[in-house]
Motif scaffolding. Structure first.
Motif, PDB file in Angstrom:
ATOM      1  N   LEU A 697      -5.519   1.898  -8.692  1.00 21.56           N
ATOM      2  CA  LEU A 697      -4.422   1.376  -7.879  1.00 21.56           C
ATOM      3  C   LEU A 697      -3.778   2.541  -7.140  1.00 21.56           C
ATOM      4  O   LEU A 697      -3.347   3.512  -7.756  1.00 21.56           O
ATOM      5  N   ASP A 698      -3.719   2.427  -5.803  1.00 23.55           N
ATOM      6  CA  ASP A 698      -3.171   3.504  -4.977  1.00 23.55           C
ATOM      7  C   ASP A 698      -1.777   3.119  -4.505  1.00 23.55           C
ATOM      8  O   ASP A 698      -1.595   2.066  -3.890  1.00 23.55           O
ATOM      9  N   PRO A 699      -0.752   3.975  -4.755  1.00 26.18           N
ATOM     10  CA  PRO A 699       0.606   3.619  -4.297  1.00 26.18           C
ATOM     11  C   PRO A 699       0.845   3.913  -2.823  1.00 26.18           C
ATOM     12  O   PRO A 699       1.863   3.473  -2.277  1.00 26.18           O
ATOM     13  N   TYR A 700      -0.065   4.665  -2.160  1.00 28.77           N
ATOM     14  CA  TYR A 700       0.179   5.075  -0.776  1.00 28.77           C
ATOM     15  C   TYR A 700      -0.506   4.134   0.206  1.00 28.77           C
ATOM     16  O   TYR A 700      -1.526   3.495  -0.103  1.00 28.77           O
ATOM     17  N   ALA A 701       0.032   4.105   1.409  1.00 24.22           N
ATOM     18  CA  ALA A 701      -0.480   3.229   2.459  1.00 24.22           C
ATOM     19  C   ALA A 701      -1.538   3.957   3.271  1.00 24.22           C
ATOM     20  O   ALA A 701      -1.774   5.167   3.119  1.00 24.22           O
ATOM     21  N   LEU A 702      -2.183   3.212   4.179  1.00 25.50           N
ATOM     22  CA  LEU A 702      -3.187   3.737   5.094  1.00 25.50           C
ATOM     23  C   LEU A 702      -2.673   3.629   6.517  1.00 25.50           C
ATOM     24  O   LEU A 702      -1.913   2.714   6.854  1.00 25.50           O
ATOM     25  N   ASP A 703      -3.094   4.577   7.369  1.00 22.64           N
ATOM     26  CA  ASP A 703      -2.737   4.485   8.781  1.00 22.64           C
ATOM     27  C   ASP A 703      -3.787   3.665   9.507  1.00 22.64           C
ATOM     28  O   ASP A 703      -4.668   3.057   8.897  1.00 22.64           O
ATOM     29  N   ASN A 704      -3.708   3.653  10.818  1.00 24.31           N
ATOM     30  CA  ASN A 704      -4.648   2.851  11.606  1.00 24.31           C
ATOM     31  C   ASN A 704      -6.077   3.381  11.531  1.00 24.31           C
ATOM     32  O   ASN A 704      -7.022   2.657  11.836  1.00 24.31           O
ATOM     33  N   ASN A 705      -6.237   4.650  11.145  1.00 24.71           N
ATOM     34  CA  ASN A 705      -7.576   5.232  10.990  1.00 24.71           C
ATOM     35  C   ASN A 705      -8.062   5.169   9.541  1.00 24.71           C
ATOM     36  O   ASN A 705      -9.010   5.855   9.174  1.00 24.71           O
ATOM     37  N   ASN A 706      -7.353   4.352   8.735  1.00 25.44           N
ATOM     38  CA  ASN A 706      -7.710   4.183   7.314  1.00 25.44           C
ATOM     39  C   ASN A 706      -7.633   5.490   6.539  1.00 25.44           C
ATOM     40  O   ASN A 706      -8.427   5.729   5.622  1.00 25.44           O
ATOM     41  N   GLN A 707      -6.676   6.344   6.914  1.00 22.36           N
ATOM     42  CA  GLN A 707      -6.426   7.574   6.188  1.00 22.36           C
ATOM     43  C   GLN A 707      -5.144   7.424   5.383  1.00 22.36           C
ATOM     44  O   GLN A 707      -4.185   6.802   5.831  1.00 22.36           O
ATOM     45  N   ARG A 708      -5.140   7.999   4.147  1.00 19.44           N
ATOM     46  CA  ARG A 708      -3.942   7.935   3.321  1.00 19.44           C
ATOM     47  C   ARG A 708      -2.804   8.718   3.994  1.00 19.44           C
ATOM     48  O   ARG A 708      -3.006   9.831   4.481  1.00 19.44           O
ATOM     49  N   ILE A 709      -1.624   8.143   3.999  1.00 22.18           N
ATOM     50  CA  ILE A 709      -0.458   8.788   4.577  1.00 22.18           C
ATOM     51  C   ILE A 709       0.621   8.909   3.492  1.00 22.18           C
ATOM     52  O   ILE A 709       0.594   8.189   2.489  1.00 22.18           O
ATOM     53  N   ASP A 710       1.542   9.839   3.728  1.00 23.13           N
ATOM     54  CA  ASP A 710       2.588  10.110   2.741  1.00 23.13           C
ATOM     55  C   ASP A 710       3.697   9.066   2.863  1.00 23.13           C
ATOM     56  O   ASP A 710       4.852   9.374   3.215  1.00 23.13           O
ATOM     57  N   ARG A 711       3.340   7.848   2.582  1.00 22.85           N
ATOM     58  CA  ARG A 711       4.295   6.746   2.622  1.00 22.85           C
ATOM     59  C   ARG A 711       3.822   5.679   1.641  1.00 22.85           C
ATOM     60  O   ARG A 711       2.662   5.305   1.638  1.00 22.85           O
ATOM     61  N   PHE A 712       4.759   5.214   0.817  1.00 21.30           N
ATOM     62  CA  PHE A 712       4.376   4.226  -0.183  1.00 21.30           C
ATOM     63  C   PHE A 712       3.969   2.925   0.491  1.00 21.30           C
ATOM     64  O   PHE A 712       4.524   2.532   1.527  1.00 21.30           O
ATOM     65  N   ASN A 713       3.032   2.262  -0.113  1.00 20.45           N
ATOM     66  CA  ASN A 713       2.498   1.022   0.453  1.00 20.45           C
ATOM     67  C   ASN A 713       3.563  -0.060   0.513  1.00 20.45           C
ATOM     68  O   ASN A 713       3.601  -0.865   1.457  1.00 20.45           O
TER      69      ASN A 713
END
Length: 905
Positions: A697-713
């Motif tokens: 389970l990943d707590p972080y969100a993805l950007d438009n390029n499907n890369q993990r970003i420093d922001r909680f989902n």
């Protein structure tokens, strides 16, 4: 009926004249008379009247001639003769015969004959024995026993002087082979002549289901059988299968000899001879089997197998296989030629032979395509194996204080798909056992100081990575990497506030290498130059860690009494740990890549590198690391009312087994401090069925390029966690035994099939099929039916079913797909004590197709066995195989026909 007294004197005089000595060892059970002659006394013993009389030589007229010039004849009998008849023993003086009737026997030296009627002719010194024919029923047939040999004829005639005998319709057995001759002539202890003799391994000697009939034969016990014309009969029907003459060696020891090949035809290689060769019985400890294959298109194969064993010491097996394969014909465009090989070695040592040292080996290496392309590989399931591995090791323990131990080993791992081979040849592991420097000399260790302990470990390797084409060549050693790693862990543990368990530790590590790599930038070629620097080099690292854990219990008891659930317990084991490691940037250097841009704002690129990059254990980290790890283990159990009304305690069941959550938080990272949380659990569904699941389970969100970003989902409009990966699987097996009472003497079927697939690295069960020579379960079921006194098969048909299901879900970059999903099944049904059917198959839901499928039909034919294996579905594996043969010592008499898988598909 007994011998009358007035017959004793004539018999005694006759025995003296013949210089015959008859001695009795034990009195007969009933109604028997024993006559014995001993020096000058004749004693008659009669059990019914316990009357004993002696007749001495003084009662016989004395010869006045002191010297007898006539040379006496040699004694005919040299030992005691004991004979007995249940109904009567009758002596006929006129004919010189003794008749014994009903449960009669006669014993002389190591010979004993039991029969319904026995006639002793003491003129010829011969014995006649036969059974009793009463109302058309022939009973009490003779039983002739001499030493370890036993013969059961219809009648027998035996000369106690010459040791010769003639018997009719006798039956004897040597090493599992039964001989049933119409007439047997016994020349002496070591030579027999047979006429119209039947050879069989059938248990039914009176009506064998098959036999080989030889018109004439010579039999030397424990050595050989030589016959004239011999051919096979099946159910008393002659077949054209036979030989003009035959030679069968018979021995209790292993004997060298030829192995008959299988003869057949294959579409792409022509006619063949398979598995023919020679067996060498080298000695009591080692044997060797050399076999080979030959195809008329030029393909051939060679195999060698050797088993060795020394009792209470060790045992093992060594095998080698080599094949030269030719496809098509020379001159054709699709002609090709390739070679395959495979080496296997297994060695185990008896632990009692040397408690402080041990040598073991498990080797399986060879061509990557051997299991897929071998011309003599019948196990289709082995073709699904993608990895071959080997290990040879010697370990030694020195019982000092502290204890010192080391292991020297060579390992091998080979991927049959990529043909990449990794070897560690050799590697050394040494350790000094844990030492407590501040522990008391006696009593329990208490507190952090007394629990301080340290130990020493060292690992040294010569690691080689190569490919299948370079294996066993000089080039495979060019890029070998050599190194050693020393570690000294220091730790302690203690209780904190009585309920918390705390541990603290530090780790020191030193790495030695045999060569390093310098890097620089060549401006002329505009490339990075990597130079190898030979020579000893090393680096040292250290780290610190601490952890804290406890156990919490939660109990719940329903308020309503008398319900099915009486109590529920939730056990939680939370733990946290902290670790810190400094940056070791002193082992890093730099080189500069000049800029090619004329823009003054564009600076040269500075690249950091470590000379230890690319070495055996890699380079130390040049980044400071500080992090917190956390985990939570959960177990939920319940006490329920037992269905057994006689039980005094409730039944304990598990609701959730080991529901684990684990993750970590990095204090040294600039962003994305939380790692994905890993979870796993085992959920019992019913007895013997547990659902296993795991994922992240990943707590972080993805950007438009499907890369993990420093922001909680959850701050990005989503859920608290993103399910990025998951796997669900279960294994379940049940059988007819689960629905009926189990026999205490019946063994448990654990489903563990020690087959070639498992030895090659595949599954230990039969979900991919099984290619063992023959399964003996039909024979076991027949034996159990026989032991229970059942003369026919009952209505209960034994069966079993095994299932394995797995599903993998992937969603790391929003693909939201089931990447793999399949189910595998295997089942066996015993239609009768001698008929069994096996099937193994599966379905791939992802690719929408049936997986490797195998059907197997097995038939127990008493002395014979037969099976048919068919693989109708499976990539490159469609094939069938039929076998029928004799069990036991005549196992070389067989028929084997198969259609190999088409490797071109």
């Amino acid at each position: 009926m007994h011998i009358k007294r007035h017959l004793l004197l004539p018999i005694y005089i006759f025995l003296l004249c013949c210089s015959t000595a008859l001695f009795a060892q034990d009195p007969p059970a009933r109604g028997g008379v024993i006559i014995r002659a001993k020096e000058d006394t004749l004693i008659q013993e009669k059990r019914d009247t316990l009357l004993t009389q002696e007749i001495t030589l003084s009662q016989v007229p004395v010869d006045t001639v002191k010297t007898d010039t006539i040379k006496p004849k040699n004694e005919l009998l040299t030992d005691v003769v004991e004979y007995y008849g249940e109904d009567y023993v009758y002596v006929d003086r006129k004919e010189g015969k003794v008749y014994m009737y009903n449960e009669a026997y006669i014993v002389y030296e190591d010979l004993r004959i039991d029969a319904g009627l026995i006639i002793l002719d003491y003129n010829k010194n011969e014995v006649y024995a036969k059974g009793i024919d009463s109302a058309g029923v022939y009973s009490q047939a003779p039983i002739f026993v001499q030493g370890p040999n036993k013969v059961e004829p219809d009648s027998i005639r035996f000369n106690m002087d010459t040791k010769k005998a003639i018997s009719y319709n006798s039956a004897t057995e040597q090493d599992g082979v039964k001989f049933i001759p119409a007439i047997t002539k016994r020349e002496n202890d070591s030579v027999y002549y047979f006429k119209n003799v039947k050879f069989t391994t059938s248990e039914r000697t009176e009506d064998p289901e098959y036999y080989f009939l030889a018109r004439k034969a010579k039999f030397v016990p424990k050595k050989k059988v030589v016959t004239g014309l011999v051919n096979m009969y099946i159910a008393d029907v002659p077949t054209p299968i036979g030989l003009p003459f035959a030679f069968f060696p018979i021995t209790q020891d292993r004997t060298s000899g030829f192995i008959f090949p299988n003869i057949g035809e294959q579409n792409r290689r022509g006619f063949f001879f398979q598995n023919g060769g020679y067996y060498f019985a080298l000695n009591d400890y080692v044997d060797l089997t050399l076999t080979g294959d030959y195809y008329t298109n030029g393909s051939y194969g060679l195999r060698g197998d050797s088993d060795y064993a020394l009792r209470y010491k060790f045992r093992g097996n060594l095998s080698f296989r080599y094949e030269s394969l030719i496809e098509s014909e020379r001159g054709f465009p699709d002609f090709s030629q390739s070679t395959l090989y495979n080496i296997r070695w297994s060695h185990t040592q008896d632990p009692k032979s040397s408690p402080n040292s041990r040598f073991s080996a498990s080797v399986n290496l060879g061509s990557s395509r051997f299991l897929q392309q071998s011309i003599n590989q019948t196990n289709n399931a082995s073709q699904l194996v993608n990895t071959l591995s080997s290990s040879v090791s010697y370990s030694k323990t020195i019982p000092t204080q502290p204890e010192v131990s080391f292991t020297i080993a060579a390992t091998h791992s080979q991927n049959t798909q990529t043909e990449v081979i990794n070897m560690s040849l050799p590697n050394f592991n040494g350790s000094v056992s844990r030492v407590f420097p501040f522990a008391p000399k006696s009593g329990v260790k208490k507190g952090a100081l007394q629990n301080i302990n340290l130990q020493y470990n060292v690992v040294s390797e010569n690691r080689i990575q190569t490919t299948d084409s370079l294996f066993f060549k000089k080039e495979m050693f060019d890029d070998a990497r050599i190194g050693a790693r020393h570690t000294i862990p220091l730790s302690t543990n203690f209780k904190l506030f009585d309920y918390l368990s705390m541990s603290m530790g530090a780790n020191y590590e030193e790495v030695w290498v045999g060569r390093t790599f310098d890097q620089s930038y060549d401006t002329e070629t505009s490339s990075v130059v990597r130079d190898t620097v030979s020579g000893f080099d090393s680096y040292r690292t250290y780290s610190f860690s601490t952890s804290l854990g406890t156990t919490l219990y939660g109990d719940y008891t329903p308020k309503k009494e008398g319900g099915k659930i009486q109590a529920i317990r939730h056990t939680m084991r939370p733990s946290i740990s902290y670790s810190v490691s400094p940056a070791f940037d002193q082992f890093y250097d730099e080189y500069v890549i000049p800029t090619q841009s004329a823009d003054p704002l564009v600076q040269d690129e500075i690249v950091q590198y470590s000379r230890f990059e690319g070495t055996l254990y890699g380079a130390p980290s040049n980044n400071y690391s500080s992090g917190l790890s956390y985990s939570l283990n959960n177990t939920i159990e319940a006490k329920v009312r037992d269905r057994d009304t006689t039980a005094t305690e409730p039944k304990k069941i598990s609701l959730i087994n080991n529901l684990n959550f684990a993750g970590n938080y990095s204090f040294s990272a600039d962003s994305l401090n939380f790692s994905p949380i890993r979870f796993s659990a085992g959920i019992p569904i019913i007895e013997k069925l547990e659902l296993n699941l795991n994922g992240s389970l990943d707590p972080y969100a993805l950007d438009n390029n499907n890369q993990r970003i420093d922001r909680f989902n959850i701050d990005n409009g989503g859920s608290l966690f993103r399910l990025t990966a998951a796997n669900v699987s279960f294994n379940y097996s049940f059988s007819s035994k689960d629905f009926q009472g189990k026999d205490d003497d019946e063994p448990e079927d654990d489903g563990n099939f020690e087959n070639d697939t498992f030895r090659n690295g595949g599954r230990p069960d039969d979900l991919f099929g099984v290619d063992s020579p023959i399964d003996n379960r039909a024979s076991q079921q027949r034996k159990k039916t026989k032991d229970k006194g059942q003369s026919w098969y009952n209505y209960e048909i034994p069966w079993n079913l095994r299932m394995a299901y797995t599903m993998t879900y992937s969603n790391s970059v929003r693909q939201n797909e089931i990447s793999s999903q399949s189910i595998m099944l295997s089942s066996s049904v015993e239609l009768s004590p001698r008929w069994s059917v096996r099937v193994s198959s599966g379905y791939d839901f992802k690719n929408k197709g049936v997986t490797l499928t195998q059907l197997r039909f097995e038939r127990d034919l008493e002395s014979w066995y037969s099976w048919f294996s068919w693989t109708p579905i499976g990539a490159r594996n469609t094939s069938w195989n039929f076998f029928i043969g004799i069990r036991g010592i005549l196992k070389d008499i067989k028929y084997d026909k198969r259609r190999e898988a088409d490797r071109r598909l």
